[in-house]
Design a protein around this motif. Structure first.
Motif, mmCIF file in Angstrom:
data_model
loop_
_atom_site.group_PDB
_atom_site.id
_atom_site.type_symbol
_atom_site.label_atom_id
_atom_site.label_comp_id
_atom_site.label_asym_id
_atom_site.label_seq_id
_atom_site.Cartn_x
_atom_site.Cartn_y
_atom_site.Cartn_z
ATOM 1 N N MET A 155 -13.581 13.967 -0.074
ATOM 2 C CA MET A 155 -12.398 13.372 -0.956
ATOM 3 C C MET A 155 -12.836 12.051 -1.242
ATOM 4 S SD MET A 155 -9.087 15.552 0.277
ATOM 5 C CE MET A 155 -8.613 15.849 -1.477
ATOM 6 N N SER A 156 -12.442 11.460 -2.433
ATOM 7 C CA SER A 156 -12.561 10.163 -2.786
ATOM 8 C C SER A 156 -11.327 9.781 -3.629
ATOM 9 C CB SER A 156 -13.800 10.088 -3.666
ATOM 10 O OG SER A 156 -13.961 10.735 -4.701
ATOM 11 N N VAL A 157 -11.248 8.329 -3.523
ATOM 12 C CA VAL A 157 -10.036 7.839 -4.270
ATOM 13 C C VAL A 157 -9.968 8.028 -5.690
ATOM 14 C CG1 VAL A 157 -8.652 5.551 -4.807
ATOM 15 C CG2 VAL A 157 -9.944 6.063 -2.592
ATOM 16 N N HIS A 158 -8.824 8.545 -6.285
ATOM 17 C CA HIS A 158 -8.671 8.816 -7.523
ATOM 18 C C HIS A 158 -7.722 7.686 -8.058
ATOM 19 C CE1 HIS A 158 -7.396 10.554 -11.343
ATOM 20 N NE2 HIS A 158 -6.178 11.118 -10.839
ATOM 21 N N TYR A 159 -6.585 7.305 -7.349
ATOM 22 C CA TYR A 159 -5.975 5.904 -7.728
ATOM 23 C C TYR A 159 -5.213 5.614 -6.504
ATOM 24 C CZ TYR A 159 -1.860 8.902 -8.717
ATOM 25 O OH TYR A 159 -0.941 9.841 -8.915
ATOM 26 N N ALA A 160 -4.759 4.201 -6.585
ATOM 27 C CA ALA A 160 -3.909 3.678 -5.443
ATOM 28 C C ALA A 160 -2.596 3.290 -5.844
ATOM 29 C CB ALA A 160 -4.537 2.396 -5.006
ATOM 30 N N VAL A 161 -1.702 3.564 -4.969
ATOM 31 C CA VAL A 161 -0.237 3.097 -5.111
ATOM 32 C C VAL A 161 0.312 2.164 -4.001
ATOM 33 C CG1 VAL A 161 1.918 4.520 -5.005
ATOM 34 C CG2 VAL A 161 0.224 5.526 -6.196
ATOM 35 N N ASP A 162 0.914 1.325 -4.413
ATOM 36 C CA ASP A 162 1.610 0.360 -3.486
ATOM 37 C C ASP A 162 3.113 0.892 -3.247
ATOM 38 O OD1 ASP A 162 -0.458 -1.351 -2.745
ATOM 39 O OD2 ASP A 162 -0.340 -2.688 -4.241
ATOM 40 N N THR A 163 3.791 0.568 -2.198
ATOM 41 C CA THR A 163 5.146 0.657 -1.710
ATOM 42 C C THR A 163 5.587 -0.712 -1.753
ATOM 43 O OG1 THR A 163 4.807 2.652 -0.377
ATOM 44 C CG2 THR A 163 6.838 1.147 -0.227
ATOM 45 N N TRP A 164 6.362 -1.148 -2.666
ATOM 46 C CA TRP A 164 7.393 -2.315 -2.763
ATOM 47 C C TRP A 164 8.614 -2.304 -2.096
ATOM 48 C CZ3 TRP A 164 5.275 -6.706 -5.408
ATOM 49 C CH2 TRP A 164 4.084 -6.591 -6.020
ATOM 50 N N GLU A 165 8.788 -3.383 -1.444
ATOM 51 C CA GLU A 165 10.102 -3.473 -0.824
ATOM 52 C C GLU A 165 11.004 -4.621 -1.035
ATOM 53 O OE1 GLU A 165 10.677 -2.552 3.716
ATOM 54 O OE2 GLU A 165 10.662 -4.575 3.695
ATOM 55 N N ALA A 166 12.230 -4.455 -1.201
ATOM 56 C CA ALA A 166 13.345 -5.454 -1.463
ATOM 57 C C ALA A 166 14.375 -5.333 -0.375
ATOM 58 C CB ALA A 166 14.007 -5.608 -2.901
ATOM 59 N N VAL A 167 14.754 -6.383 0.281
ATOM 60 C CA VAL A 167 15.925 -6.214 1.103
ATOM 61 C C VAL A 167 16.992 -6.908 0.282
ATOM 62 C CG1 VAL A 167 17.055 -7.004 3.254
ATOM 63 C CG2 VAL A 167 14.384 -6.508 3.087
ATOM 64 N N LEU A 168 18.079 -6.285 -0.011
ATOM 65 C CA LEU A 168 19.011 -6.692 -0.752
ATOM 66 C C LEU A 168 20.626 -6.861 0.344
ATOM 67 C CD1 LEU A 168 18.889 -4.121 -3.685
ATOM 68 C CD2 LEU A 168 17.981 -6.489 -3.430
ATOM 69 N N SER A 169 20.996 -7.967 0.114
ATOM 70 C CA SER A 169 22.332 -8.233 0.737
ATOM 71 C C SER A 169 23.159 -9.181 0.196
ATOM 72 C CB SER A 169 22.102 -8.799 2.292
ATOM 73 O OG SER A 169 21.101 -9.866 1.953
ATOM 74 N N ARG A 170 23.153 -8.958 -1.207
ATOM 75 C CA ARG A 170 24.030 -10.004 -1.788
ATOM 76 C C ARG A 170 25.642 -9.872 -1.584
ATOM 77 N NH1 ARG A 170 20.290 -8.430 -5.874
ATOM 78 N NH2 ARG A 170 21.873 -6.919 -6.614
ATOM 79 N N PRO A 171 26.307 -10.729 -1.701
ATOM 80 C CA PRO A 171 27.803 -10.723 -1.442
ATOM 81 C C PRO A 171 28.513 -9.606 -2.454
ATOM 82 C CG PRO A 171 27.267 -12.897 -1.458
ATOM 83 C CD PRO A 171 26.094 -12.173 -2.031
#
Length: 310
Positions: free
Chosen positions: A294-310
């Motif tokens: 098996m070889s790479v077809h495409y790559a995906v990143d997990t993005w993260e945001a930490v939200l704690s606005r009032p």
């Protein structure tokens, strides 16, 4: 340019599928989104389309789409976000409403903040500067792998002595696969425990061909591994998940299940099979898949945001 935002309905599934396929072509070179996948997401009992989905329209044209869901019932919230490259302002509008809704959901769960995850192609149609400016960052990378199939070469593997493979034939087997899934994925990044009924909904169990789900059993360990496959994707046969219990690892069960799936797909006339893998997987899965062609077809990143606005 001004955009109209409204929730999605089931009737919008074809338009959303068309949008995602247009984005697929831009990101990976070919359309790979199926209508039934979008419909299953829309019909999921935990999906509140009225409050947790958004369409951004330029006149009558759909240019961006977002969906939010909450499997953790805590601070972890997931979103999908898709936008055509020439409509970045619509993408920003979606981020505004989705971040606000994610924080609202997390607080309703009793959490003080929302930890939001978004999966994006490494070269997405969304301008990544927009995410970074809002405090998002990458926390994980996944590869979508694929492999060509040959019915002459991909024959059913020989089953070693003391090992048995069986298809998932009844409710007891389905419950066993659920238990194996929960056990083998518990230490994986971003794993969210799910009860049996919830898990069935997550995998679209009503639409799953359970003959493409196999359990590996050994004399020494009993039911020790499983593989779940789907043959309802137009682009390729798909291995949704594969797992082996910690006690039974290193005995070749994962490779056996993989070769068995290759043979079944090849016999069905499929010319390609694919799966997704966490590149930081601690069980050695990326190396296993590479050894099996098996070889790479495409790559995906997990993005993260930490939200704690009032």
């Amino acid at each position: 340019m001004s955009y109209a935002l409204r929730p999605a309905t089931l009737a919008d599934a074809p338009a959303v599928t068309a949008l995602l396929n247009a984005i697929d072509v831009l990101e990976i070179g070919r359309p790979e989104t199926d209508l039934h996948t979008i419909e299953a997401e829309f019909k999921h009992p935990e999906t509140d389309l009225a409050r947790d989905s958004w369409l951004a329209l330029d006149g009558e044209t759909l240019v961006a789409y977002g969906l939010l869901w909450d499997e953790s019932e805590g601070e972890r919230i997931d979103i999908d976000h898709y936008v055509l490259p020439e409509h970045q302002a619509a993408g920003v509008l979606l981020l505004d409403v989705m971040e606000a809704r994610a924080l609202e959901k997390a607080r309703a769960n009793g959490a003080a903040r929302a930890v939001v995850h978004l999966h994006l192609n490494v070269k997405p149609t969304l301008d990544l500067a927009l995410l970074r400016d809002r405090g998002w960052d990458t926390v994980r990378r996944y590869h979508v792998l694929r492999r060509a199939l040959d019915p002459a070469a991909d024959r059913a593997p020989e089953i070693p002595a003391g090992v048995r493979l069986r298809p998932c034939a009844d409710e007891a087997d389905r419950e066993r696969v659920h238990a194996l899934y929960q056990a083998t994925f518990a230490d994986h990044f971003d794993f969210q425990p799910r009860a049996y009924a919830q898990w069935l909904q997550d995998i679209d169990g009503a639409g799953l061909d359970w003959s493409l789900v196999w359990i590996a059993e050994t004399d020494a360990a009993g039911d020790a591994g499983f593989l779940m496959a789907r043959d309802d994707r137009e682009a390729m046969g798909w291995i949704r998940s594969i797992g082996v219990t910690r006690e039974a690892r290193g005995q070749g069960l994962a490779g056996l299940l993989l070769r068995h799936a290759f043979a079944v797909f090849a016999a069905r006339g499929r010319d390609t099979v694919g799966l997704g893998v966490d590149t930081s997987n601690s069980t050695g899965a990326p190396r296993l898949y590479a050894r099996h062609g098996m070889s790479v077809h495409y790559a995906v990143d997990t993005w993260e945001a930490v939200l704690s606005r009032p």
